[in-house]
Design a protein around this motif. Structure first.
Motif, PDB file in Angstrom:
ATOM      1  N   GLN A 117      -5.749   0.468   9.113  1.00 39.73           N
ATOM      2  CA  GLN A 117      -6.217   1.527   8.223  1.00 39.73           C
ATOM      3  C   GLN A 117      -7.740   1.503   8.112  1.00 39.73           C
ATOM      4  N   GLN A 118      -8.331   2.653   7.806  1.00 40.85           N
ATOM      5  CA  GLN A 118      -9.769   2.764   7.594  1.00 40.85           C
ATOM      6  C   GLN A 118     -10.077   2.639   6.099  1.00 40.85           C
ATOM      7  N   TRP A 119     -11.222   2.040   5.781  1.00 41.02           N
ATOM      8  CA  TRP A 119     -11.575   1.864   4.375  1.00 41.02           C
ATOM      9  C   TRP A 119     -11.859   3.192   3.671  1.00 41.02           C
ATOM     10  N   ASN A 120     -12.414   4.129   4.373  1.00 42.16           N
ATOM     11  CA  ASN A 120     -12.734   5.415   3.754  1.00 42.16           C
ATOM     12  C   ASN A 120     -11.460   6.115   3.287  1.00 42.16           C
ATOM     13  N   GLY A 121     -11.334   6.330   1.993  1.00 38.05           N
ATOM     14  CA  GLY A 121     -10.172   7.020   1.434  1.00 38.05           C
ATOM     15  C   GLY A 121      -8.938   6.161   1.263  1.00 38.05           C
ATOM     16  N   ILE A 122      -9.064   4.840   1.438  1.00 42.60           N
ATOM     17  CA  ILE A 122      -7.866   3.994   1.426  1.00 42.60           C
ATOM     18  C   ILE A 122      -7.212   3.908   0.057  1.00 42.60           C
ATOM     19  N   GLN A 123      -7.988   3.962  -1.025  1.00 39.35           N
ATOM     20  CA  GLN A 123      -7.378   3.819  -2.343  1.00 39.35           C
ATOM     21  C   GLN A 123      -6.356   4.916  -2.610  1.00 39.35           C
ATOM     22  N   GLN A 124      -6.716   6.157  -2.315  1.00 46.50           N
ATOM     23  CA  GLN A 124      -5.784   7.254  -2.533  1.00 46.50           C
ATOM     24  C   GLN A 124      -4.592   7.149  -1.586  1.00 46.50           C
ATOM     25  N   LYS A 125      -4.862   6.717  -0.350  1.00 46.12           N
ATOM     26  CA  LYS A 125      -3.772   6.596   0.620  1.00 46.12           C
ATOM     27  C   LYS A 125      -2.770   5.543   0.191  1.00 46.12           C
ATOM     28  N   VAL A 126      -3.248   4.406  -0.306  1.00 46.13           N
ATOM     29  CA  VAL A 126      -2.350   3.353  -0.770  1.00 46.13           C
ATOM     30  C   VAL A 126      -1.595   3.803  -2.018  1.00 46.13           C
ATOM     31  N   THR A 127      -2.307   4.447  -2.946  1.00 46.60           N
ATOM     32  CA  THR A 127      -1.664   4.932  -4.167  1.00 46.60           C
ATOM     33  C   THR A 127      -0.516   5.877  -3.834  1.00 46.60           C
ATOM     34  N   THR A 128      -0.756   6.777  -2.895  1.00 48.67           N
ATOM     35  CA  THR A 128       0.282   7.725  -2.479  1.00 48.67           C
ATOM     36  C   THR A 128       1.439   7.001  -1.808  1.00 48.67           C
ATOM     37  N   ALA A 129       1.119   6.082  -0.895  1.00 51.67           N
ATOM     38  CA  ALA A 129       2.154   5.372  -0.145  1.00 51.67           C
ATOM     39  C   ALA A 129       3.063   4.567  -1.074  1.00 51.67           C
ATOM     40  N   LEU A 130       2.479   3.934  -2.067  1.00 53.26           N
ATOM     41  CA  LEU A 130       3.274   3.104  -2.978  1.00 53.26           C
ATOM     42  C   LEU A 130       4.200   3.924  -3.867  1.00 53.26           C
ATOM     43  N   SER A 131       3.909   5.211  -4.001  1.00 50.87           N
ATOM     44  CA  SER A 131       4.754   6.077  -4.839  1.00 50.87           C
ATOM     45  C   SER A 131       5.878   6.733  -4.047  1.00 50.87           C
ATOM     46  N   GLU A 132       5.855   6.561  -2.735  1.00 43.36           N
ATOM     47  CA  GLU A 132       6.863   7.207  -1.885  1.00 43.36           C
ATOM     48  C   GLU A 132       8.080   6.303  -1.687  1.00 43.36           C
ATOM     49  N   SER A 133       9.145   6.880  -1.149  1.00 44.16           N
ATOM     50  CA  SER A 133      10.404   6.151  -0.999  1.00 44.16           C
ATOM     51  C   SER A 133      10.409   5.187   0.179  1.00 44.16           C
ATOM     52  N   ASP A 134       9.483   5.363   1.116  1.00 46.46           N
ATOM     53  CA  ASP A 134       9.457   4.505   2.299  1.00 46.46           C
ATOM     54  C   ASP A 134       8.031   3.990   2.536  1.00 46.46           C
ATOM     55  N   PRO A 135       7.537   3.129   1.644  1.00 44.99           N
ATOM     56  CA  PRO A 135       6.154   2.640   1.769  1.00 44.99           C
ATOM     57  C   PRO A 135       6.051   1.582   2.868  1.00 44.99           C
ATOM     58  N   PRO A 136       4.839   1.258   3.317  1.00 45.28           N
ATOM     59  CA  PRO A 136       4.683   0.098   4.195  1.00 45.28           C
ATOM     60  C   PRO A 136       5.168  -1.133   3.438  1.00 45.28           C
ATOM     61  N   ASP A 137       5.679  -2.115   4.163  1.00 47.18           N
ATOM     62  CA  ASP A 137       6.270  -3.269   3.493  1.00 47.18           C
ATOM     63  C   ASP A 137       5.218  -4.228   2.946  1.00 47.18           C
ATOM     64  N   VAL A 138       4.181  -4.472   3.733  1.00 49.45           N
ATOM     65  CA  VAL A 138       3.098  -5.371   3.346  1.00 49.45           C
ATOM     66  C   VAL A 138       1.779  -4.623   3.467  1.00 49.45           C
ATOM     67  N   LEU A 139       0.880  -4.821   2.497  1.00 48.27           N
ATOM     68  CA  LEU A 139      -0.402  -4.119   2.523  1.00 48.27           C
ATOM     69  C   LEU A 139      -1.539  -5.091   2.235  1.00 48.27           C
ATOM     70  N   GLU A 140      -2.635  -4.919   2.957  1.00 47.87           N
ATOM     71  CA  GLU A 140      -3.875  -5.585   2.593  1.00 47.87           C
ATOM     72  C   GLU A 140      -4.577  -4.703   1.578  1.00 47.87           C
TER      73      GLU A 140
END
Length: 423
Positions: A74-97
């Motif tokens: 993943q790229q750092w630019n815009g990552i906070q919103q991308k992670v926030t969105t992913a964590l709210s979805e039904s199929d998020p990545p399993d492990v995240l940095e």
């Protein structure tokens, strides 16, 4: 948060061009069943996974579990919103940095799985200062992966010209050396702009200051605390040896580019910033040295901000046990040590700092880790660092004539507004 993001981005820059190397971990011998046919998705940030480390961890994980590892960069630019969105979805990545100072925000929303059992099984000797950011509301919501902090980068040629034969062991000795450079050379003793907020935050950690305090159920500014004022007075002493602007930060211009001109005795920054200087002036590489930012007394380094990253498991992941198996491998001594050796980052255990041998910037950074810290580990802190950061405004106000108390009062309203999440 922005702080963690910037700090970890700097670490990423160190890791991008690392060469591959092989290693076998003890956990590889465990054998595998039960996870065959599954695929674990891991989000890692650009530059955080050296080629050799990635190859070896992937092989060890797949050998032990029988599952496949899907690493998505993943790229750092815009990552906070991308992670926030992913964590709210039904199929998020399993492990995240995730950036270390971002962890409380994600934990508060319920997006991260609790990892108290993992802490008990593999984290008994994690460095307390590094692990602190992975804990929220008394519970373990991530695992510390790596850290990085600031050191003094100095020009050996300038120091030799001033007749200085050794690096300082106390803050007083450091000030004396800067004064000597000022008197005996035509170099600027230290390049320190007025808004190097990362260094200032370290000074507040060193004085035992808290930037915020609880007022009932709300967090409010604590900049008026005399301990914060003491940290700012120390900063002001350093800044008196610099010609840098009092209303700019270390990236405007890049302090490494200023240092590259060869007319600066020292600057305080991340080890990777030497690369900026070398790119601008390759000849300066032989003159660059590093030392730990000295504190008030010998043997106790200055307080520093610990940037870096944690590894977390998404609460919505259906493969949490498999995710923990990945963390047990990625964070074991073999691969954590390999990450430190390849990337020069600070490992999550003091016992693994031996892997920094041969990396002068890493060796200079390591002694300050035990007493380092972060920005306030509260979700409400995130808006504070959005430009214009009111703490930077406070710093400039002090450097241009206001007392610390007056400067604190002048930004209190804006800081409290941001802490209350108002826009």
């Amino acid at each position: 948060m922005k702080r963690g993001l910037i700090a970890a981005t700097g670490v990423a820059a160190m890791l991008v061009s690392v060469a591959a190397c092989g290693s076998d971990g003890d956990d590889d011998k465990a054998g595998a069943d039960g996870f065959k046919g599954q695929t674990l998705t891991v989000w890692a940030m650009d530059g955080s996974t050296p080629a050799g480390w990635t190859k070896d961890v992937k092989a060890a994980f797949e050998k032990k579990t029988g599952a496949k590892l899907k690493l998505e960069i993943q790229q750092w630019n815009g990552i906070q919103q991308k992670v926030t969105t992913a964590l709210s979805e039904s199929d998020p990545p399993d492990v995240l940095e995730i950036g270390n100072t971002q962890t409380p925000s994600y934990a508060q929303t319920g997006g991260l799985a609790e990892l108290d059992d993992l802490k008990k099984s593999i984290g008994a000797d994690w460095s307390e200062s590094i692990n602190k950011s992975a804990v929220y509301d008394g519970k373990q919501y991530a695992a510390p992966w790596y850290a990085a902090n600031r050191v003094v980068l100095y020009n050996k040629k300038v120091w030799a010209e001033a007749g200085i034969k050794d690096t300082p062991k106390t803050r007083t000795e450091f000030f004396k050396d800067l004064d000597t450079i000022q008197k005996k050379t035509d170099a600027e003793p230290i390049y320190l702009p007025g808004q190097n907020w990362y260094f200032f935050d370290g000074l507040t950690i060193g004085t035992g200051a808290d930037l915020v305090k609880k007022d009932g159920k709300k967090w409010v500014s604590n900049l008026a605390d005399p301990k914060v004022g003491k940290a700012m007075d120390i900063y002001k002493q350093y800044q008196s040896f610099s010609k840098a602007p009092k209303d700019k930060d270390e990236a405007t211009p890049q302090q490494g580019e200023v240092f590259a001109k060869g007319k600066t005795g020292a600057f305080i920054g991340m080890g990777w910033e030497a690369g900026i200087a070398i790119k601008a002036n390759p000849k300066i590489e032989k003159d660059i040295g590093y030392f730990t930012i000295p504190g008030e007394t010998a043997g106790k380094p200055e307080g520093v901000f610990l940037g870096g990253s944690n590894l977390a498991v998404a609460a919505g992941s259906e493969k949490q046990e498999l995710a923990k198996e990945f963390l047990k491998i990625a964070l074991n001594d073999t691969y954590e040590g390999q990450l430190a050796k390849e990337g020069g980052v600070i490992p999550n255990k003091e016992s693994l700092q031996t892997q920094l041998k041969g990396n002068p910037a890493g060796l200079a950074a390591a002694p300050a880790v035990a007493t380092g810290g972060t920005t306030p580990l509260i979700p409400e802190w995130a808006p504070v660092e959005n430009a214009p950061n009111p703490v930077k405004t406070y710093m400039t106000a002090v450097l241009t004539g206001k007392s610390p108390a007056e400067a604190a009062k002048s930004v209190e309203g804006e800081l409290n507004k941001r802490l209350s999440q108002e826009r």
